[in-house]
Enzyme design. Structure first.
Site, PDB file in Angstrom:
ATOM      1  N   ALA A 191     -24.862 -23.247  29.384  1.00 49.82           N
ATOM      2  CA  ALA A 191     -24.135 -22.086  28.855  1.00 49.82           C
ATOM      3  C   ALA A 191     -24.895 -20.774  29.010  1.00 49.82           C
ATOM      4  O   ALA A 191     -24.471 -19.750  28.483  1.00 49.82           O
ATOM      5  CB  ALA A 191     -23.745 -22.301  27.386  1.00 49.82           C
TER       6      ALA A 191
ATOM      7  N   ARG B 104     -17.858  -5.497  10.834  1.00 52.50           N
ATOM      8  CA  ARG B 104     -17.684  -5.713   9.384  1.00 52.50           C
ATOM      9  C   ARG B 104     -19.007  -5.896   8.662  1.00 52.50           C
ATOM     10  O   ARG B 104     -19.057  -5.838   7.440  1.00 52.50           O
ATOM     11  CB  ARG B 104     -16.765  -6.925   9.159  1.00 52.50           C
ATOM     12  CG  ARG B 104     -15.307  -6.639   9.465  1.00 52.50           C
ATOM     13  CD  ARG B 104     -14.433  -7.868   9.365  1.00 52.50           C
ATOM     14  NE  ARG B 104     -14.538  -8.710  10.557  1.00 52.50           N
ATOM     15  CZ  ARG B 104     -13.814  -9.795  10.763  1.00 52.50           C
ATOM     16  NH1 ARG B 104     -12.930 -10.175   9.849  1.00 52.50           N
ATOM     17  NH2 ARG B 104     -13.956 -10.503  11.869  1.00 52.50           N
TER      18      ARG B 104
ATOM     19  N   HIS C 161     -14.438  -0.466  12.483  1.00 56.06           N
ATOM     20  CA  HIS C 161     -14.129  -0.880  11.121  1.00 56.06           C
ATOM     21  C   HIS C 161     -14.635   0.128  10.097  1.00 56.06           C
ATOM     22  O   HIS C 161     -13.994   0.357   9.074  1.00 56.06           O
ATOM     23  CB  HIS C 161     -14.759  -2.262  10.851  1.00 56.06           C
ATOM     24  CG  HIS C 161     -14.423  -2.812   9.503  1.00 56.06           C
ATOM     25  ND1 HIS C 161     -13.133  -3.113   9.119  1.00 56.06           N
ATOM     26  CD2 HIS C 161     -15.216  -3.108   8.426  1.00 56.06           C
ATOM     27  CE1 HIS C 161     -13.136  -3.585   7.878  1.00 56.06           C
ATOM     28  NE2 HIS C 161     -14.381  -3.588   7.446  1.00 56.06           N
TER      29      HIS C 161
ATOM     30  N   ASP D 242      -5.668  -2.091   1.047  1.00 57.89           N
ATOM     31  CA  ASP D 242      -6.758  -2.018   0.078  1.00 57.89           C
ATOM     32  C   ASP D 242      -7.201  -0.566  -0.048  1.00 57.89           C
ATOM     33  O   ASP D 242      -6.817   0.295   0.742  1.00 57.89           O
ATOM     34  CB  ASP D 242      -7.944  -2.916   0.468  1.00 57.89           C
ATOM     35  CG  ASP D 242      -8.423  -2.662   1.891  1.00 57.89           C
ATOM     36  OD1 ASP D 242      -8.509  -1.481   2.289  1.00 57.89           O
ATOM     37  OD2 ASP D 242      -8.700  -3.643   2.608  1.00 57.89           O
TER      38      ASP D 242
ATOM     39  N   LYS E  50      -6.377  -4.785  -4.270  1.00 60.28           N
ATOM     40  CA  LYS E  50      -6.687  -6.216  -4.325  1.00 60.28           C
ATOM     41  C   LYS E  50      -8.041  -6.425  -4.964  1.00 60.28           C
ATOM     42  O   LYS E  50      -8.955  -5.618  -4.817  1.00 60.28           O
ATOM     43  CB  LYS E  50      -6.661  -6.838  -2.917  1.00 60.28           C
ATOM     44  CG  LYS E  50      -7.744  -6.324  -1.967  1.00 60.28           C
ATOM     45  CD  LYS E  50      -7.641  -6.993  -0.607  1.00 60.28           C
ATOM     46  CE  LYS E  50      -8.730  -6.462   0.342  1.00 60.28           C
ATOM     47  NZ  LYS E  50      -8.611  -7.012   1.692  1.00 60.28           N
TER      48      LYS E  50
ATOM     49  N   ASP F 132      -7.637 -10.894  10.533  1.00 64.63           N
ATOM     50  CA  ASP F 132      -8.424 -12.076  10.873  1.00 64.63           C
ATOM     51  C   ASP F 132      -7.649 -13.340  10.527  1.00 64.63           C
ATOM     52  O   ASP F 132      -6.937 -13.897  11.360  1.00 64.63           O
ATOM     53  CB  ASP F 132      -9.768 -12.019  10.152  1.00 64.63           C
ATOM     54  CG  ASP F 132     -10.759 -13.055  10.677  1.00 64.63           C
ATOM     55  OD1 ASP F 132     -10.340 -13.965  11.416  1.00 64.63           O
ATOM     56  OD2 ASP F 132     -11.945 -12.964  10.352  1.00 64.63           O
TER      57      ASP F 132
ATOM     58  N   THR G  85      -4.811 -11.934   3.394  1.00 63.36           N
ATOM     59  CA  THR G  85      -4.578 -10.717   2.618  1.00 63.36           C
ATOM     60  C   THR G  85      -3.291 -10.033   3.053  1.00 63.36           C
ATOM     61  O   THR G  85      -2.500  -9.581   2.222  1.00 63.36           O
ATOM     62  CB  THR G  85      -5.762  -9.747   2.788  1.00 63.36           C
ATOM     63  OG1 THR G  85      -6.945 -10.365   2.286  1.00 63.36           O
ATOM     64  CG2 THR G  85      -5.523  -8.455   2.036  1.00 63.36           C
TER      65      THR G  85
END
Length: 338
Positions: free
Chosen positions: A47, A105, A139, A180, A203, A233, A237
């Protein structure tokens, strides 16, 4: 030193359809064939990644199209190794076009003894020989500051605004919703573009991946709600927020999300949810399951990325692509009559 005549594109394996689409769009803009540089990006039996560029790139302005999506580590290493190959081949300048920036993130320490991985990735990219980054909907905006090289961050909201105007018709009963509190700025920008009111779903999490409760801030009764987010993702949510909005009187719920990560049970959740539609971009290559989901629709980013690459190569403004007036002609044909 040879004169740089045209920008040159090279791609890893993360999203070849997007890379080919960008090349096609640039061919239309330039009035001449713009193809991907002939190269092989392969793996040995263990790999290990190997890159070989077959064309002369000495003195050229190179653009590597490679989102760092799943598998994030493999795609990141492909990007770094391609960049190293170009540097050692005497490319004049290398720009990384990263439609989806993985590890975004992890932009801060949320607990003791945790990394800031986004900063680590920024360091790796800068050290590989890449001199500029072009990405979309980071993000967290502060990630641009993690880099010691220029970062151009495009926004999907102008594309979404065009799509909404085309598909929703009269926008009097449309309300934009942030899923959110942290996403309010992103949702507000889209709301301003389509002159719609804004609501928020608050939330509260008891632990990662699980939402304890949700409450709606704003009056959504009788509204067609559009949830706006940057990443989808597992879709837990998102689907829960859609249910809460319906329970609070929304007539229908749609979602616009830039990056369709859609891992694990996401496709099943979306297909069985109350969501009338989930619109994502092609920043991440869609799986067959994603393409086959009846309530998921994909909007292209190639026109925007192609124009951004040309602007960077020309030394002209990239921020001009944030304006509706500039973007509409680029997407002419796709949203004609809308």
């Amino acid at each position: 030193m040879p004169t740089i005549t045209e920008p040159k594109l090279i791609a890893g394996n993360a999203n070849r359809p997007l890379a080919n689409a960008v090349a096609r769009r640039m061919s239309m803009h330039r009035g001449m064939n713009v193809g991907l540089v002939d190269a092989r990006v392969e793996r040995f039996n263990d790999a290990e990644i190997f890159v070989e560029v077959y064309e002369n790139v000495r003195g050229e302005d190179m653009f590597i199209i490679q989102p760092t999506s799943r598998p994030a580590n493999d795609n990141l290493m492909e990007l770094l190794i391609i960049a190293d190959a170009l540097r050692r081949s005497s490319a004049a300048r290398t720009t990384a076009v990263i439609p989806y920036f993985g590890y975004a993130r992890q932009d801060r320490r949320t607990k003791a003894r945790t990394p800031i991985s986004a900063k680590l990735i920024a360091n790796l990219i800068a050290q590989s020989g890449i001199e500029r980054v072009l990405t979309m909907d980071l993000h967290a905006a502060q990630i641009q500051g993690f880099f010691d090289i220029p970062v151009d961050n495009l926004y999907a909201s102008p594309i979404f605004a065009l799509d909404i105007r085309h598909h929703f018709g009269d926008l009097d009963d449309v309300m934009v919703v942030s899923p959110d509190v942290g996403g309010v700025a992103r949702a507000r920008e889209l709301a301003q573009r389509i002159a719609a009111p804004l609501a928020i779903v608050d939330k509260r999490r008891e632990k990662a991946g699980e939402v304890a409760e949700m409450t709606v801030i704003g009056e959504v009764t009788g509204k067609r709600c559009i949830i706006v987010d940057d990443i989808c993702d597992t879709a837990g949510t998102l689907c829960k927020a859609a249910e809460v909005l319906i329970e609070n009187g929304a007539t229908e719920v749609h979602a616009y999300t830039t990056h369709g990560v859609l891992s694990g049970p996401a496709i099943d959740r979306v297909s069985t949810s109350v969501l009338k539609s989930l619109v994502i971009t092609d920043s991440i290559e869609a799986t067959p399951e994603t393409k086959g989901c009846p309530n998921i629709r994909i909007v292209p980013t190639a026109p925007m990325f192609a124009q951004a690459i040309i602007n960077i190569w020309n030394g002209t403004s990239v921020s001009s692509l944030f304006d509706h007036e500039t973007l509409t002609p680029i997407y002419e044909g796709l949203y004609s009559g809308g």
